[in-house]
Design a protein around this motif. Structure first.
Motif, PDB file in Angstrom:
ATOM      1  N   PHE A  95      58.805  11.738 -37.876  1.00  0.00           N
ATOM      2  CA  PHE A  95      59.009  10.360 -37.422  1.00  0.00           C
ATOM      3  C   PHE A  95      60.483   9.996 -37.518  1.00  0.00           C
ATOM      4  CE2 PHE A  95      59.378   5.792 -37.954  1.00  0.00           C
ATOM      5  CZ  PHE A  95      58.524   5.306 -36.973  1.00  0.00           C
ATOM      6  N   MET A 138      54.677   3.415 -41.061  1.00  0.00           N
ATOM      7  CA  MET A 138      55.801   4.332 -41.166  1.00  0.00           C
ATOM      8  C   MET A 138      57.108   3.594 -41.424  1.00  0.00           C
ATOM      9  SD  MET A 138      54.904   7.381 -41.192  1.00  0.00           S
ATOM     10  CE  MET A 138      56.609   7.868 -41.230  1.00  0.00           C
ATOM     11  N   THR A 196      56.813   9.258 -33.182  1.00  0.00           N
ATOM     12  CA  THR A 196      56.177  10.337 -33.929  1.00  0.00           C
ATOM     13  C   THR A 196      56.109  11.565 -33.035  1.00  0.00           C
ATOM     14  OG1 THR A 196      54.843   8.819 -35.240  1.00  0.00           O
ATOM     15  CG2 THR A 196      54.093  11.093 -35.117  1.00  0.00           C
TER      16      THR A 196
END
Length: 288
Positions: free
Chosen positions: A133, A1, A160
């Protein structure tokens, strides 16, 4: 991410630094963040005005921090920004500032390895579980380094948050902070996560974190809001797109989709009138 979600910092000369929010990579050197994140920066730290009346930043820099596998750290500087009045999204154009990669530092022409998610411009389905996120609880410390530079130590909470879509608001709320096309989701968003990505069950980026009315607790569900992406298609930008395209020209962001520079999926335009899509592709709809 951490490849897609970048930390947004304000840096002054000498090391004075502030962590403001999160941004989401959608194409090489192009990211989205919440417009209120950019507004907070310019209101809090100020701007100047150039000859044509355009606000410019002179006393500080807006920089975005990315972490790639390795790890490799890349720092970008925001060189230009565009905001649309009908949504809480700003588009930022980046330039490479620094990197822990010696190859990138030695060779400015070194090819960057970009990964960015497909985009879904229409609303998600009611009851669909989404994943968001962002970074919050940020702390930053700087100390002098060699050659007049400084060492920056940043700690935060990469988070998250998942939840179900509870309401689609094509025109937004009639009053309050969420008066733009958005949807309500039962997912917790903490301060600093604004501008972060929200993904649908197919893995497409389907929105940008805007904020919460209530973060929720053990008894109550959170009440949070996500910006839909479709308004940015009619936003006029001027990012140079490479040797195959004219330089220093303005065009709607829809052209990035039309010309294959933004990734889309079969469901990316669900819920959007095809006539509008064609108009955006042809450039006949203004950004006003």
């Amino acid at each position: 991410m951490s490849e897609f979600a970048l930390r947004v910092l304000v840096e002054f000369g000498g090391g004075e630094t502030y962590v403001i929010g999160t941004a989401t990579l959608i194409a090489p050197y192009v990211v989205l963040t919440a417009k209120h994140v950019l507004d907070e920066i310019t209101t809090r730290f100020g701007t100047e005005t150039d000859e044509d009346g355009t606000p410019v930043i002179a006393d500080y820099s807006i920089r975005l921090y990315q972490c790639l596998p390795g790890p490799t750290y890349i720092i970008y500087q925001v060189v230009k920004a565009w905001s649309h009045p009908d949504t809480d999204i700003s588009v930022l154009h980046l330039a490479l500032f620094r990197s822990s990669s010696r190859e990138l530092l030695r060779n400015s022409g070194a090819k960057m390895k970009w990964r960015h998610p497909p985009l879904a411009f229409g609303p998600p389905r009611l009851g669909e579980r989404l994943a968001a996120f962002g970074y919050h609880s940020s702390k930053v410390d700087t100390r002098p380094a060699e050659n007049g530079n400084y060492h920056l130590e940043l700690t935060d909470a990469p988070t998250t948050s998942t939840g179900l879509v509870e309401e689609i608001l094509p025109q937004g709320q009639p009053a309050g902070n969420f008066t733009f096309p958005c949807y309500r989701i039962a997912a917790r968003f903490d301060g600093g996560m604004s501008g972060g990505p929200v993904f649908d069950q197919e893995g497409a980026l389907c929105g940008i974190i805007s904020g919460s009315l209530s973060p929720g607790d053990d008894q109550d569900e959170p009440i949070s809001y996500v910006c839909m992406l479709w308004p940015i298609l009619r936003l006029t930008i001027s990012v140079n797109r490479g040797p195959k395209f004219p330089r220093n020209v303005k065009y709607p962001m829809a052209h990035l989709v039309r010309d294959g520079q933004l990734h889309v999926m079969p469901h990316s335009f669900n819920g959007i009138d095809p006539k509008l899509i064609w108009a955006w592709y042809s450039g006949t709809v203004s950004d006003s």
